[in-house]
Design an enzyme around this catalytic site. Sequence first.
Site, short mmCIF file in Angstrom:
data_model
loop_
_atom_site.label_atom_id
_atom_site.label_comp_id
_atom_site.label_asym_id
_atom_site.label_seq_id
_atom_site.Cartn_x
_atom_site.Cartn_y
_atom_site.Cartn_z
N SER A 58 51.98 31.83 38.85
CA SER A 58 50.87 31.80 39.65
C SER A 58 49.75 32.43 38.78
O SER A 58 48.26 32.70 39.14
CB SER A 58 50.92 33.43 40.55
OG SER A 58 51.94 34.42 39.99
N SER A 98 49.79 31.05 44.43
CA SER A 98 49.55 31.82 43.92
C SER A 98 49.39 32.64 45.08
O SER A 98 48.86 32.99 46.41
CB SER A 98 48.37 32.61 43.70
OG SER A 98 48.39 34.05 43.04
N LYS A 154 48.85 40.56 38.69
CA LYS A 154 47.45 39.75 39.40
C LYS A 154 45.87 40.33 38.81
O LYS A 154 46.53 41.31 38.39
CB LYS A 154 47.19 40.21 41.07
CG LYS A 154 48.56 38.89 41.78
CD LYS A 154 49.34 37.92 41.74
CE LYS A 154 50.05 37.55 42.63
NZ LYS A 154 50.56 36.10 42.24
N SER A 182 56.63 33.57 36.83
CA SER A 182 55.98 32.42 37.84
C SER A 182 55.28 31.62 37.56
O SER A 182 54.25 32.23 36.35
CB SER A 182 56.12 32.79 38.68
OG SER A 182 54.50 33.33 39.25
#
Length: 299
Positions: free
Chosen positions: A91, A247, A146, A89
């Site tokens: 994010s 996100s 992350k 993705s």
Amino acid sequence: MANTFSLILVLATLVTGIIWALDKFIWAPKRQLKIEAAAANAGEQVDAKTLQTVAPQPSWVESASSMFPVIALIMVFRSFIYEPFQIPSGSMMPTLLVGDFILVEKFSYGLKDPVFRHQMVETGEPERGDIVVFKYPPQPNIDYIKRVVGLPGDTVRYSAHKQICVATKGSSECKPVPLTEMTDSEFSQGMTRLVQFNEQLGEHEHQILVHPLKRDRTLAYQPRPGSSEWVVPEGQYFVMGDNRDNSADSRYWGFVPEANLVGKAVGIWISFEFERGADSALPSWIPTGVRFSRIGGIN
């Protein structure tokens, strides 16, 4: 899926390893005794190749024994050294793009057994600004990636101006994380061009994206209703994506326990392009090119 593959890999290593050990220390010596007995009875009338047919090694034993060192090497490398992951993705844009394949250093935050993930050896802890892969707390069978923003004991605030402020453990002073707006951005969402900033988070200088027209979604995780402020518990971490308005991170589902950490993302080993025109007949999963310029380390 990742845990299932780890379990299959461990079981394959155990099974082939047991067969290899049985053959080396039990079955092979017995075969050798039979061959030596046959050689003694035949004298010098039979050559060595013919004698081998007296007690041949079963093909399944030969296959398993030859596979064992290869499977064991893969298991050790993947479980304790490096493991490849795909970015699914956007994010973490602009740092990581869809189609990037990254290497994750598995020994950065402790060596864990590959099946039950119990820590065996402590090797280090995440630092502010590290990009980490972890088991998604609400659904641990899914891997997330992350950036670490808050360490245990920190107080993290996220302002209406989309700037992070961190008060480190034991300090009452909340220091805004430095942001420098870039003059040009190549990223957009729909018809809106995203604003690109340089951000200095700990020792890491990296880039983030902000949607100028987008307000924060209603935060699902709010220890203090009406306030975008979080105190990070001991043994846990506060993480955010670099694509701040796109996100799902600690602002929405909470903290990452230390036990969920998989490793530190350290580099891009290959990057595929998937963009294609609307009239393209190719399936969406087939790459349209390789982004060689993206191969290398990441901040």
